[in-house]
Design an enzyme around this catalytic site. Structure first.
Site, PDB file in Angstrom:
ATOM      1  N   ASN A  42      62.790 -27.153  -8.066  1.00 47.95           N
ATOM      2  CA  ASN A  42      62.907 -28.336  -7.211  1.00 47.95           C
ATOM      3  C   ASN A  42      63.943 -29.292  -7.791  1.00 47.95           C
ATOM      4  O   ASN A  42      64.081 -29.430  -9.014  1.00 47.95           O
ATOM      5  CB  ASN A  42      61.553 -29.008  -6.967  1.00 47.95           C
ATOM      6  N   GLU A  44      65.108 -33.158  -7.080  1.00 49.03           N
ATOM      7  CA  GLU A  44      64.797 -34.399  -6.369  1.00 49.03           C
ATOM      8  C   GLU A  44      66.022 -35.298  -6.301  1.00 49.03           C
ATOM      9  O   GLU A  44      67.067 -35.030  -6.902  1.00 49.03           O
ATOM     10  CB  GLU A  44      63.603 -35.084  -7.054  1.00 49.03           C
ATOM     11  N   CYS A  53      62.708 -28.302  -2.387  1.00 43.73           N
ATOM     12  CA  CYS A  53      61.684 -27.509  -3.067  1.00 43.73           C
ATOM     13  C   CYS A  53      62.299 -26.283  -3.752  1.00 43.73           C
ATOM     14  O   CYS A  53      63.352 -25.768  -3.334  1.00 43.73           O
ATOM     15  CB  CYS A  53      60.651 -27.006  -2.075  1.00 43.73           C
ATOM     16  N   GLU A  55      61.195 -23.179  -3.732  1.00 38.23           N
ATOM     17  CA  GLU A  55      61.207 -21.942  -2.941  1.00 38.23           C
ATOM     18  C   GLU A  55      62.416 -21.895  -2.020  1.00 38.23           C
ATOM     19  O   GLU A  55      63.054 -20.852  -1.844  1.00 38.23           O
ATOM     20  CB  GLU A  55      59.925 -21.833  -2.089  1.00 38.23           C
ATOM     21  N   CYS A  90      54.735 -25.155   0.068  1.00 31.86           N
ATOM     22  CA  CYS A  90      54.457 -26.130   1.131  1.00 31.86           C
ATOM     23  C   CYS A  90      54.748 -25.494   2.489  1.00 31.86           C
ATOM     24  O   CYS A  90      55.339 -24.402   2.584  1.00 31.86           O
ATOM     25  CB  CYS A  90      55.281 -27.396   0.923  1.00 31.86           C
ATOM     26  N   CYS A  93      58.426 -24.622   3.247  1.00 33.57           N
ATOM     27  CA  CYS A  93      58.890 -23.435   2.513  1.00 33.57           C
ATOM     28  C   CYS A  93      58.294 -22.159   3.093  1.00 33.57           C
ATOM     29  O   CYS A  93      58.963 -21.122   3.138  1.00 33.57           O
ATOM     30  CB  CYS A  93      58.548 -23.572   1.031  1.00 33.57           C
TER      31      CYS A  93
HETATM   32  N1  THU Z   1      57.599 -28.882  -4.376  1.00 36.49           N
HETATM   33  C1  THU Z   1      58.181 -27.665  -4.468  1.00 36.49           C
HETATM   34  O1  THU Z   1      59.218 -27.494  -5.124  1.00 36.49           O
HETATM   35  N2  THU Z   1      57.581 -26.627  -3.823  1.00 36.49           N
HETATM   36  C2  THU Z   1      56.435 -26.721  -3.099  1.00 36.49           C
HETATM   37  O2  THU Z   1      56.039 -25.769  -2.433  1.00 36.49           O
HETATM   38  C3  THU Z   1      55.652 -27.951  -3.160  1.00 36.49           C
HETATM   39  C4  THU Z   1      56.393 -29.150  -3.616  1.00 36.49           C
HETATM   40  C5  THU Z   1      58.245 -30.000  -5.051  1.00 36.49           C
HETATM   41  C6  THU Z   1      58.856 -31.016  -4.118  1.00 36.49           C
HETATM   42  C7  THU Z   1      58.845 -32.251  -4.980  1.00 36.49           C
HETATM   43  O3  THU Z   1      60.029 -32.252  -5.787  1.00 36.49           O
HETATM   44  C8  THU Z   1      57.636 -32.084  -5.879  1.00 36.49           C
HETATM   45  O4  THU Z   1      57.306 -30.703  -5.825  1.00 36.49           O
HETATM   46  C9  THU Z   1      56.430 -32.912  -5.467  1.00 36.49           C
HETATM   47  O5  THU Z   1      56.123 -32.734  -4.135  1.00 36.49           O
END
Ligand code: THU
Length: 131
Positions: A42, A44, A53, A55, A90, A93
């Site tokens: 991930n 940000e 994310c 994935e 999520c 994804c």
């Molecule tokens: N996140 C992911 O990378 N994958 C997921 O399936 C769930 C959430 C990340 C997004 C964000 O940077 C952090 O986790 C918190 O939501």
């Protein structure tokens, strides 16, 4: 393919997560039908909604390196977070993985490694065949 190898690749990717806002690090590693592994973490952003994310980052890396259909066919994706177990993909994804025919997801649970058939995670999905 040894699923523990994919889990380790996802764990390694999670160590490169850029998550200064949530402090929630995620790594993903996917296996294609051609036997390639692509990883993502991930990433940000100060403008929170632009965050990506792990994935989807892995899917985009796969797509950017694909030259034929099997290079874009996802057999299995491992998702690991050092900050949560299990860390399941999520909804966004799941939909993006669905586009590339993802068959299974593997995560770490307190009881050990668990594989989910993709249809359990996103049943009755909308996919490319509908268009
Ligand atoms: N996140 C992911 O990378 N994958 C997921 O399936 C769930 C959430 C990340 C997004 C964000 O940077 C952090 O986790 C918190 O939501």
């Amino acid at each position: 393919m040894d699923e523990t190898h994919l889990i380790e690749a996802a764990r390694d990717a999670s160590s490169r997560a850029y998550a200064p806002y949530s402090n929630f690090r995620v790594g993903a590693a996917l296996l294609t039908a051609n036997g390639e592994i692509h990883v993502g973490c991930n990433v940000e952003n100060a403008s929170y909604g632009l965050s990506m994310c792990a994935e989807r980052a892995a899917v985009f890396a796969m797509s950017a390196n694909a030259t034929d259909e099997d290079d874009r066919k996802v057999l299995l994706v491992a998702v690991v977070s050092p900050d949560a177990a299990p860390c399941l993909p999520c909804g966004a994804c799941r939909q993006v993985l669905r586009e590339f025919g993802c068959e299974e997801v593997v995560v770490e649970e307190s009881s050990g490694i668990r594989r989910y058939p993709f249809g359990e995670l996103l049943p009755h999905a909308f996919g490319p065949e509908a268009l």
